[in-house]
Design an enzyme around this catalytic site. Sequence first.
Site, PDB file in Angstrom:
ATOM      1  N   PHE A  21      -4.733   8.206   9.997  1.00  0.00           N
ATOM      2  CA  PHE A  21      -3.403   7.588  10.063  1.00  0.00           C
ATOM      3  C   PHE A  21      -2.705   7.844   8.735  1.00  0.00           C
ATOM      4  O   PHE A  21      -3.238   7.521   7.678  1.00  0.00           O
ATOM      5  CB  PHE A  21      -3.481   6.078  10.319  1.00  0.00           C
ATOM      6  CG  PHE A  21      -2.113   5.448  10.468  1.00  0.00           C
ATOM      7  CD1 PHE A  21      -1.442   5.493  11.677  1.00  0.00           C
ATOM      8  CD2 PHE A  21      -1.489   4.842   9.388  1.00  0.00           C
ATOM      9  CE1 PHE A  21      -0.158   4.953  11.812  1.00  0.00           C
ATOM     10  CE2 PHE A  21      -0.206   4.296   9.512  1.00  0.00           C
ATOM     11  CZ  PHE A  21       0.458   4.343  10.726  1.00  0.00           C
ATOM     12  N   ASP A  72      -5.462  10.955   0.719  1.00  0.00           N
ATOM     13  CA  ASP A  72      -4.630   9.792   1.045  1.00  0.00           C
ATOM     14  C   ASP A  72      -5.417   8.522   0.726  1.00  0.00           C
ATOM     15  O   ASP A  72      -6.311   8.117   1.475  1.00  0.00           O
ATOM     16  CB  ASP A  72      -4.227   9.851   2.531  1.00  0.00           C
ATOM     17  CG  ASP A  72      -3.293   8.705   2.921  1.00  0.00           C
ATOM     18  OD1 ASP A  72      -3.197   7.728   2.154  1.00  0.00           O
ATOM     19  OD2 ASP A  72      -2.675   8.789   4.002  1.00  0.00           O
ATOM     20  N   LYS A 131       0.414   0.455  -0.682  1.00  0.00           N
ATOM     21  CA  LYS A 131      -0.214  -0.825  -0.335  1.00  0.00           C
ATOM     22  C   LYS A 131      -0.539  -1.707  -1.537  1.00  0.00           C
ATOM     23  O   LYS A 131       0.353  -2.331  -2.084  1.00  0.00           O
ATOM     24  CB  LYS A 131      -1.442  -0.567   0.531  1.00  0.00           C
ATOM     25  CG  LYS A 131      -1.057  -0.013   1.933  1.00  0.00           C
ATOM     26  CD  LYS A 131      -2.194  -0.096   2.896  1.00  0.00           C
ATOM     27  CE  LYS A 131      -1.905   0.521   4.241  1.00  0.00           C
ATOM     28  NZ  LYS A 131      -1.291  -0.360   5.204  1.00  0.00           N
TER      29      LYS A 131
HETATM   30  C1  PLP Z   1      -4.192   5.839   4.930  1.00  0.00           C
HETATM   31  C2  PLP Z   1      -2.754   5.484   5.188  1.00  0.00           C
HETATM   32  N1  PLP Z   1      -1.798   6.388   4.937  1.00  0.00           N
HETATM   33  C3  PLP Z   1      -0.500   6.114   5.132  1.00  0.00           C
HETATM   34  C4  PLP Z   1      -0.092   4.887   5.619  1.00  0.00           C
HETATM   35  C5  PLP Z   1       1.373   4.616   5.818  1.00  0.00           C
HETATM   36  O1  PLP Z   1       1.831   3.665   4.899  1.00  0.00           O
HETATM   37  P1  PLP Z   1       3.167   2.845   5.193  1.00  0.00           P
HETATM   38  O2  PLP Z   1       2.908   1.975   6.378  1.00  0.00           O
HETATM   39  O3  PLP Z   1       3.400   2.063   3.920  1.00  0.00           O
HETATM   40  O4  PLP Z   1       4.252   3.846   5.442  1.00  0.00           O
HETATM   41  C6  PLP Z   1      -1.054   3.919   5.908  1.00  0.00           C
HETATM   42  C7  PLP Z   1      -0.656   2.608   6.463  1.00  0.00           C
HETATM   43  O5  PLP Z   1      -1.427   1.897   7.066  1.00  0.00           O
HETATM   44  C8  PLP Z   1      -2.417   4.218   5.684  1.00  0.00           C
HETATM   45  O6  PLP Z   1      -3.382   3.324   5.940  1.00  0.00           O
END
Ligand code: PLP
Length: 433
Positions: A138, A239, A268
Amino acid sequence: MTTNAELIQRRAAAIPRGVANSLPVYLERATNAELWDVEGKRYVDFASGIAVLNIGHRHPAVVKAINAQLEKLLHSAFQITPYANYIELCEKLNALAPGPTPKKSMLFSTGAEAVENALKIARYHTRRSAVIAFSGSFHGRTLAAMTLTGKVQPYKAGFGPLLPAVYHVPFPLSYHGISTADSLAAIEQLFKADVDPQQVAAIIIEPVLGEGGFYVAPPDFLRALRALCDRHGMVLIIDEIQTGFGRTGRMFAVEYSGIEADLMTVAKSIAGGVPLSALIGKAEIMDAPAPGGLGGTYAGSPLGCAAALAVLEVMAGEKLLERSLRLGELLQSRLRALQKRYPVIGEIRGLGSMVAMELVKNGKADQPEPELTRALVQAAARHGLVILSCGIYGNVIRFLAPLTIPEKLLDEGLEKLEAALAEVTARASQAAA
Ligand SMILES: Cc1ncc(COP(=O)(O)O)c(C=O)c1O
């Protein structure tokens, strides 16, 4: 008094269904690892607003830093009239990012935005366009991030056309019989059948799948990806949006593999609840796009920077990396005790305080229990505990309590979890009888 029921009705009339709510509960206030809803009901928080509150709700140091910043400067747009705390934060992130290569950072507001910019920079730097990502991953909900995300329902279906030249390969999931060798073989197969590695700008991977179910990427797999990227001139994007800032017992989960990312996305828990994200990367790659190619009106707000600087101080001052490891061990041992009594708990896994349990029928990994998992989340809330589900099959409960949670509160939360588990498993066996 406003009730949850009233707010549910108003919400249904005013807000589209596409933004789902996992619980029928409307919050009024929160402190550290406790929440109170509009009806005054108290909850133990094992969700941290989806991994945002590693240092807890409204940490006093963050509140103080925000208040002090409010008195000075709320917004100016870094691209127009910059300010010092943006620089100070980037300097700190550059120093914290693993690996010896000189780094540069830039700031945004959301995780998806950091991912989008990682992709833009990787493309600009390599002058290539294709990307390899992983099934079950994700990376966010914007167009590029959604394309990179390795799950069609509910994230991609109906929202196309997606970006071209994005390829998904299996993430190593030992519990489901996918090994590091299988995943590497899938990439080699991709290079044979679908895409010339010389066209691939980047590989993007979460060191622990977040939404996908808290499967930990084996360190040798990450090292193999590093070697692959070096061999073919591809950018390795790690990520760390969900794994970062101490969740796994290290500042960044990639540290367990000893590799250096080319680009690393973080968000986050970076700013204790204020919307902020960052892209940290090797200076030479980060400097590829021309001036004006990167930015955003709110990107790296003074408030976010002030909060993030406070977060870093709290993490060091309260030794939260050590605490993450200790809490993770405690949590795993308590869950293992529970597993002996509840065979529906198929696997318990994790890294530091990024811990999950996978719920299955008959102890079989290939018989997921998504309905029971959904029921457990609701039952836990009735018992006063907020937990989150995740997983490729929707059958994983992830534990994301603040790293600042007192042990007494952790115990209280686990007692509520057990009460909820007893309730839903009893109901399931009655239904089966
Ligand atoms: C690993 C990862 N990347 C990207 C995102 C996307 O972040 P945002 O919801 O702040 O756009 C998330 C959100 O849960 C995530 O867990």
